[in-house]
Design a protein around this motif. Sequence first.
Motif, short mmCIF file in Angstrom:
data_model
loop_
_atom_site.label_atom_id
_atom_site.label_comp_id
_atom_site.label_asym_id
_atom_site.label_seq_id
_atom_site.Cartn_x
_atom_site.Cartn_y
_atom_site.Cartn_z
N PRO A 53 3.48 1.39 -11.59
CA PRO A 53 2.30 2.18 -11.94
C PRO A 53 1.04 1.31 -11.93
O PRO A 53 1.11 0.10 -12.18
CB PRO A 53 2.61 2.68 -13.35
CG PRO A 53 3.50 1.62 -13.93
CD PRO A 53 4.28 1.04 -12.78
N TYR A 54 -0.09 1.92 -11.64
CA TYR A 54 -1.38 1.22 -11.62
C TYR A 54 -2.39 2.05 -12.42
O TYR A 54 -2.43 3.28 -12.32
CB TYR A 54 -1.88 1.02 -10.19
CG TYR A 54 -1.07 0.00 -9.43
CD1 TYR A 54 -1.50 -1.31 -9.31
CD2 TYR A 54 0.15 0.35 -8.85
CE1 TYR A 54 -0.75 -2.26 -8.61
CE2 TYR A 54 0.91 -0.59 -8.16
CZ TYR A 54 0.45 -1.88 -8.05
OH TYR A 54 1.20 -2.82 -7.38
N GLU A 55 -3.22 1.35 -13.20
CA GLU A 55 -4.23 2.02 -14.00
C GLU A 55 -5.51 2.23 -13.18
O GLU A 55 -5.69 1.64 -12.11
CB GLU A 55 -4.55 1.19 -15.25
CG GLU A 55 -3.37 1.03 -16.20
CD GLU A 55 -2.90 2.35 -16.78
OE1 GLU A 55 -3.75 3.23 -17.03
OE2 GLU A 55 -1.68 2.52 -16.97
N VAL B 104 4.72 4.38 -0.53
CA VAL B 104 4.37 5.75 -0.88
C VAL B 104 3.48 5.67 -2.11
O VAL B 104 3.88 5.10 -3.14
CB VAL B 104 5.63 6.60 -1.15
CG1 VAL B 104 5.22 8.02 -1.55
CG2 VAL B 104 6.53 6.63 0.07
N VAL B 105 2.27 6.22 -2.02
CA VAL B 105 1.27 6.10 -3.08
C VAL B 105 0.94 7.49 -3.61
O VAL B 105 0.47 8.35 -2.86
CB VAL B 105 -0.01 5.42 -2.56
CG1 VAL B 105 -1.01 5.23 -3.69
CG2 VAL B 105 0.31 4.09 -1.90
N GLY B 106 1.20 7.72 -4.90
CA GLY B 106 0.85 8.99 -5.53
C GLY B 106 -0.25 8.78 -6.54
O GLY B 106 -0.21 7.84 -7.35
N VAL B 107 -1.28 9.63 -6.51
CA VAL B 107 -2.46 9.47 -7.35
C VAL B 107 -2.55 10.61 -8.34
O VAL B 107 -2.37 11.78 -8.00
CB VAL B 107 -3.75 9.40 -6.48
CG1 VAL B 107 -4.97 9.20 -7.37
CG2 VAL B 107 -3.65 8.28 -5.47
N GLY B 108 -2.85 10.26 -9.61
CA GLY B 108 -2.96 11.26 -10.66
C GLY B 108 -1.60 11.85 -10.99
O GLY B 108 -0.58 11.16 -10.96
N GLU B 109 -1.57 13.15 -11.29
CA GLU B 109 -0.31 13.81 -11.62
C GLU B 109 0.69 13.76 -10.48
O GLU B 109 1.91 13.83 -10.69
CB GLU B 109 -0.59 15.27 -12.01
CG GLU B 109 -1.45 15.45 -13.25
CD GLU B 109 -0.78 14.89 -14.49
OE1 GLU B 109 0.46 15.02 -14.63
OE2 GLU B 109 -1.49 14.31 -15.35
N ALA B 110 0.17 13.63 -9.24
CA ALA B 110 1.07 13.60 -8.08
C ALA B 110 1.93 12.35 -8.07
O ALA B 110 2.94 12.30 -7.35
CB ALA B 110 0.25 13.68 -6.80
N GLY B 111 1.55 11.33 -8.84
CA GLY B 111 2.35 10.11 -8.89
C GLY B 111 3.53 10.18 -9.84
O GLY B 111 4.47 9.38 -9.71
#
Length: 252
Positions: free
Chosen positions: A222-224, A239-246
């Motif tokens: 995870p990344y902040e 594979v990069v998910g941003v926000g709730e999609a992560g």
Amino acid sequence: MSRLSLKTSLPCLCLLAFGLVLPTLSSAQQEIRTSTKQLAPGVTFVQEMRLGTEPMIINLIKVDLKEKGVKVKYGQARDVITLDGETKGREVLPEIAARQGALVAINGDFAAYSADPLGLAVRDGELLSEPMDYRVCLGLKGKEVSMGKLFGWGAFYPQKGNPITLTGINRYPHAGDVILWTPTYQAKIPAERKAVVVCIKEANLPLKPSQPLTGKIDYVSPYELGEPLPQCPPGCVMVVGVGEAGNPLLPA
């Protein structure tokens, strides 16, 4: 083992998207002058000058794909997709042509402020960018040429859990996106929101349309907000998910 599957609706090598509309003038309004120059066997330059109330110069390259040794290829600025540096990954056309050893080069794709292609891009069989639903693509397969709108679909299949739909390939990830990065994407960017990155090693690269991509998960991290996202290392995909999609990318 995780599997990534990407499919397109037409089995063709798509190189560029374009639209061209020319005004129609009556014979009384225009005079047409045409000059032709043979640049190489199978490659001809034609210039048409339309003189009249609406003057126009049209430059045309005629390419005979049946001629031995004639090929049409896609060239990417800097050879990678990046947003970095003063040029944001852009490169002048003569430099791209010289590196490719091209006789003729045409700026035929669309990009935003950077050199990230806006629409489908395939280079030597490698899928670089997903199509846009409303843009027409020109495709070459062998000696055949086709045009049409393509629909792109991709999914990430973890070893456990449900498939996760991908929303893009090799581009900047926004909130709600789940993006696939290959080593071709080398932008150094911070997380727009909280993000989750899955690094998959031993991938059977290059990524190709309609062919599964497989590999082993190396790590999930995870990344902040504002943290630099990692660059995709050679031989891997991310594979990069941003926000709730992560959230679905995190281990259960």
